[in-house]
Write a protein that holds these residues in place. Structure first.
Motif, PDB file in Angstrom:
ATOM      1  N   VAL A 268      -0.612 -42.681-118.850  1.00  0.00           N
ATOM      2  CA  VAL A 268      -2.053 -42.595-119.090  1.00  0.00           C
ATOM      3  C   VAL A 268      -2.644 -43.982-119.311  1.00  0.00           C
ATOM      4  CG1 VAL A 268      -3.790 -41.832-120.745  1.00  0.00           C
ATOM      5  CG2 VAL A 268      -2.019 -40.249-119.980  1.00  0.00           C
ATOM      6  N   VAL A 269      -1.986 -44.758-120.177  1.00  0.00           N
ATOM      7  CA  VAL A 269      -2.491 -46.089-120.494  1.00  0.00           C
ATOM      8  C   VAL A 269      -2.468 -46.984-119.260  1.00  0.00           C
ATOM      9  CG1 VAL A 269      -1.984 -48.169-121.801  1.00  0.00           C
ATOM     10  CG2 VAL A 269      -1.867 -45.963-122.915  1.00  0.00           C
ATOM     11  N   PHE A 270      -1.363 -46.941-118.521  1.00  0.00           N
ATOM     12  CA  PHE A 270      -1.211 -47.797-117.356  1.00  0.00           C
ATOM     13  C   PHE A 270      -2.285 -47.499-116.315  1.00  0.00           C
ATOM     14  CE2 PHE A 270       0.711 -48.628-113.154  1.00  0.00           C
ATOM     15  CZ  PHE A 270       0.877 -50.002-113.287  1.00  0.00           C
ATOM     16  N   PHE A 271      -2.416 -46.222-115.987  1.00  0.00           N
ATOM     17  CA  PHE A 271      -3.385 -45.902-114.936  1.00  0.00           C
ATOM     18  C   PHE A 271      -4.826 -46.037-115.415  1.00  0.00           C
ATOM     19  CE2 PHE A 271       0.437 -44.264-112.995  1.00  0.00           C
ATOM     20  CZ  PHE A 271       0.302 -44.835-111.744  1.00  0.00           C
ATOM     21  N   GLY A 272      -5.021 -45.812-116.722  1.00  0.00           N
ATOM     22  CA  GLY A 272      -6.351 -46.072-117.281  1.00  0.00           C
ATOM     23  C   GLY A 272      -6.723 -47.531-117.053  1.00  0.00           C
ATOM     24  N   GLY A 273      -5.796 -48.418-117.351  1.00  0.00           N
ATOM     25  CA  GLY A 273      -6.040 -49.852-117.200  1.00  0.00           C
ATOM     26  C   GLY A 273      -6.331 -50.227-115.764  1.00  0.00           C
ATOM     27  N   ILE A 274      -5.447 -49.782-114.867  1.00  0.00           N
ATOM     28  CA  ILE A 274      -5.607 -50.110-113.443  1.00  0.00           C
ATOM     29  C   ILE A 274      -6.957 -49.623-112.938  1.00  0.00           C
ATOM     30  CG2 ILE A 274      -4.770 -49.588-111.130  1.00  0.00           C
ATOM     31  CD1 ILE A 274      -2.516 -50.893-112.016  1.00  0.00           C
ATOM     32  N   GLN A 275      -7.319 -48.404-113.341  1.00  0.00           N
ATOM     33  CA  GLN A 275      -8.585 -47.860-112.843  1.00  0.00           C
ATOM     34  C   GLN A 275      -9.768 -48.687-113.321  1.00  0.00           C
ATOM     35  OE1 GLN A 275      -8.187 -43.799-114.003  1.00  0.00           O
ATOM     36  NE2 GLN A 275      -7.023 -43.296-112.172  1.00  0.00           N
ATOM     37  N   LEU A 276      -9.721 -49.093-114.595  1.00  0.00           N
ATOM     38  CA  LEU A 276     -10.817 -49.921-115.106  1.00  0.00           C
ATOM     39  C   LEU A 276     -10.905 -51.241-114.354  1.00  0.00           C
ATOM     40  CD1 LEU A 276     -10.938 -49.493-118.963  1.00  0.00           C
ATOM     41  CD2 LEU A 276     -12.580 -48.781-117.241  1.00  0.00           C
ATOM     42  N   VAL A 277      -9.751 -51.852-114.120  1.00  0.00           N
ATOM     43  CA  VAL A 277      -9.756 -53.126-113.398  1.00  0.00           C
ATOM     44  C   VAL A 277     -10.428 -52.956-112.047  1.00  0.00           C
ATOM     45  CG1 VAL A 277      -8.291 -54.791-112.199  1.00  0.00           C
ATOM     46  CG2 VAL A 277      -7.746 -54.116-114.540  1.00  0.00           C
ATOM     47  N   PHE A 278     -10.078 -51.899-111.338  1.00  0.00           N
ATOM     48  CA  PHE A 278     -10.643 -51.752-109.996  1.00  0.00           C
ATOM     49  C   PHE A 278     -12.099 -51.310-110.017  1.00  0.00           C
ATOM     50  CE2 PHE A 278      -6.253 -52.204-108.677  1.00  0.00           C
ATOM     51  CZ  PHE A 278      -6.446 -53.191-107.726  1.00  0.00           C
ATOM     52  N   ILE A 279     -12.493 -50.595-111.061  1.00  0.00           N
ATOM     53  CA  ILE A 279     -13.929 -50.325-111.194  1.00  0.00           C
ATOM     54  C   ILE A 279     -14.648 -51.655-111.389  1.00  0.00           C
ATOM     55  CG2 ILE A 279     -15.715 -49.281-112.627  1.00  0.00           C
ATOM     56  CD1 ILE A 279     -13.757 -46.996-113.184  1.00  0.00           C
ATOM     57  N   GLY A 280     -14.033 -52.548-112.178  1.00  0.00           N
ATOM     58  CA  GLY A 280     -14.605 -53.878-112.387  1.00  0.00           C
ATOM     59  C   GLY A 280     -14.736 -54.643-111.079  1.00  0.00           C
ATOM     60  N   ILE A 281     -13.679 -54.606-110.280  1.00  0.00           N
ATOM     61  CA  ILE A 281     -13.700 -55.328-109.003  1.00  0.00           C
ATOM     62  C   ILE A 281     -14.775 -54.751-108.086  1.00  0.00           C
ATOM     63  CG2 ILE A 281     -12.368 -55.757-106.901  1.00  0.00           C
ATOM     64  CD1 ILE A 281      -9.943 -56.190-108.643  1.00  0.00           C
ATOM     65  N   LEU A 282     -14.853 -53.419-108.045  1.00  0.00           N
ATOM     66  CA  LEU A 282     -15.936 -52.769-107.281  1.00  0.00           C
ATOM     67  C   LEU A 282     -17.284 -53.299-107.753  1.00  0.00           C
ATOM     68  CD1 LEU A 282     -15.453 -48.915-106.904  1.00  0.00           C
ATOM     69  CD2 LEU A 282     -16.106 -50.583-105.178  1.00  0.00           C
ATOM     70  N   GLY A 283     -17.411 -53.371-109.090  1.00  0.00           N
ATOM     71  CA  GLY A 283     -18.649 -53.859-109.690  1.00  0.00           C
ATOM     72  C   GLY A 283     -18.983 -55.270-109.237  1.00  0.00           C
ATOM     73  N   GLU A 284     -17.952 -56.117-109.122  1.00  0.00           N
ATOM     74  CA  GLU A 284     -18.185 -57.500-108.681  1.00  0.00           C
ATOM     75  C   GLU A 284     -18.832 -57.511-107.299  1.00  0.00           C
ATOM     76  OE1 GLU A 284     -17.680 -60.402-110.177  1.00  0.00           O
ATOM     77  OE2 GLU A 284     -16.843 -59.573-112.020  1.00  0.00           O
ATOM     78  N   TYR A 285     -18.323 -56.675-106.415  1.00  0.00           N
ATOM     79  CA  TYR A 285     -18.909 -56.622-105.067  1.00  0.00           C
ATOM     80  C   TYR A 285     -20.332 -56.061-105.142  1.00  0.00           C
ATOM     81  CZ  TYR A 285     -14.493 -57.836-102.875  1.00  0.00           C
ATOM     82  OH  TYR A 285     -13.369 -58.507-102.486  1.00  0.00           O
ATOM     83  N   ILE A 286     -20.510 -55.011-105.946  1.00  0.00           N
ATOM     84  CA  ILE A 286     -21.835 -54.394-106.018  1.00  0.00           C
ATOM     85  C   ILE A 286     -22.860 -55.368-106.593  1.00  0.00           C
ATOM     86  CG2 ILE A 286     -23.186 -52.557-107.108  1.00  0.00           C
ATOM     87  CD1 ILE A 286     -20.674 -50.804-106.895  1.00  0.00           C
ATOM     88  N   CYS A 287     -22.464 -56.119-107.626  1.00  0.00           N
ATOM     89  CA  CYS A 287     -23.367 -57.132-108.196  1.00  0.00           C
ATOM     90  C   CYS A 287     -23.825 -58.097-107.125  1.00  0.00           C
ATOM     91  CB  CYS A 287     -22.644 -57.976-109.242  1.00  0.00           C
ATOM     92  SG  CYS A 287     -22.525 -57.193-110.808  1.00  0.00           S
ATOM     93  N   ARG A 288     -22.877 -58.533-106.303  1.00  0.00           N
ATOM     94  CA  ARG A 288     -23.222 -59.510-105.276  1.00  0.00           C
ATOM     95  C   ARG A 288     -24.104 -58.887-104.202  1.00  0.00           C
ATOM     96  NH1 ARG A 288     -19.036 -61.109-107.916  1.00  0.00           N
ATOM     97  NH2 ARG A 288     -18.764 -63.340-108.262  1.00  0.00           N
ATOM     98  N   ILE A 289     -23.819 -57.649-103.866  1.00  0.00           N
ATOM     99  CA  ILE A 289     -24.682 -56.952-102.893  1.00  0.00           C
ATOM    100  C   ILE A 289     -26.094 -56.848-103.469  1.00  0.00           C
ATOM    101  CG2 ILE A 289     -25.109 -54.783-101.680  1.00  0.00           C
ATOM    102  CD1 ILE A 289     -22.056 -54.294-101.806  1.00  0.00           C
TER     103      ILE A 289
END
Ligand code: UDP
Ligand code: MG
Length: 311
Positions: A268-289
């Motif tokens: 749970v902890v591991f996948f929670g972390g990974i998911q947050l990281v990738f939501i963050g990365i998605l966010g980075e692209y969206i911010c730039r868009i």
């Protein structure tokens, strides 16, 4: 032939006299005309007054003052957009990029290149920064969809063809070194030892530097977000295996009650972390868009000195 040197300036009053002296000596030694475009990026010290006093004596000096501090890359964009030379030379204003290199780089240009960019072979900077820069350039080179030269910053000479493309690109957020590499044509690196800053501490805050690094990565690479697909596939594959194992254990053995809490919490902890990281990365692209779609200019000019259309 006319050269335009573009120099962003943010609180450099202590460096300006030396910078001006060395630049002027180098440029007047060339037999061609030139302009020195200083972009005053909202300096809060006496940089602007100092620059204006130079401009009053020297018609080759031009000043673009931005309405506030916009940052190094927007300042470069402002200067390059206003440059009228056949060759444009972006250069830091803290004397880390030695002006004396310019004639040698021009000689290199004469061999038929469209871009000559300075490559740092040694940096007079602290170990942490050196390591961070070298790691960044190496990651970027791997991840980027363009052939990014290692250890090349803004300092370079670009001919009119390349500069016109730079100006024509619709994106607002421009990393000089990144776009320059993206453009292509005939380019070559010119090795040099990067000097220490002439005076004071770097004007770029750590946060701004990080922002530049992530900008470089996200604007020139889709690898960060593609990593999510790869990791997701691996995780799905693994989970399929685990499901099969668990079902078999459940049906045919009585081990299941002992397996439990630890593995569950780790997953749970591991996948929670990974998911947050990738939501963050998605966010980075969206911010730039969002930034590009909103279409706000990345700098505003307060006033200009020395240009024909200066107000
Ligand atoms: N600079 C700028 N705006 C800023 C920060 C820096 O125009 O917000 C200028 C600064 O005056 C210098 C050049 O950009 O001429 C490089 O800045 P600095 O040496 O602080 O950056 P670093 O060498 O650490 O990348
Ligand atoms: Mg510097």
């Amino acid at each position: 032939m006319k050269y335009s040197v573009v120099i962003p300036i943010y609180n450099e009053e202590d460096t300006l006299p030396e910078l001006y002296k060395r630049l002027e000596a180098v440029m007047s030694g060339l037999k061609d005309t030139y302009e020195l475009i200083f972009v005053n990026d909202g300096s809060r010290d006496r940089s602007e007054e100092t620059l204006k006093s130079y401009a009053a004596q020297n018609r080759s000096i031009k000043i673009i003052s931005l309405s506030r501090n916009f940052g190094l890359q927007p300042a470069y964009s402002a200067g390059i957009n206003h440059a009228s030379g056949d060759m444009v030379i972006p250069m830091d204003g803290d004397l880390q990029d030695p002006p004396e290199l310019i004639p040698k780089m021009i000689d290199k240009m004469r061999e038929g290149y469209d871009v000559v960019y300075a490559v740092k072979i040694k940096r007079q900077e602290n170990i942490f920064k050196r390591f961070a820069f070298s790691a960044f350039y190496r990651i970027l080179r791997r991840a980027a969809n363009v052939d990014m030269p290692l250890d090349a910053g803004s300092f370079s000479i670009m001919n009119r063809k390349v500069v016109d493309i730079f100006k024509m690109l619709p994106e607002k957020n421009r990393l000089v070194s990144g776009i320059r590499a993206w453009v292509g044509f005939r380019q070559i690196g010119f090795p040099f030892e990067r000097d220490a800053r002439f005076h004071g501490k770097p004007r770029q805050t750590f946060f701004r530097l990080m922002r530049m690094a992530t900008d470089g990565l996200f604007s020139f690479s889709s690898v960060p977000i593609q990593a999510a697909t790869v990791l997701g596939l691996i995780a799905s594959g693994l989970s399929l295996l685990i499901i099969i194992v668990v079902v078999i254990l459940k049906l045919f053995t009585d081990i299941i009650p002992v397996l439990g809490w630890a593995s569950l919490i780790v997953t749970v902890v591991f996948f929670g972390g990974i998911q947050l990281v990738f939501i963050g990365i998605l966010g980075e692209y969206i911010c730039r868009i969002f930034d590009e779609v909103r279409g706000r200019p990345h700098y505003l000019v307060k006033d200009k000195v020395g240009f024909d259309d200066a107000r």
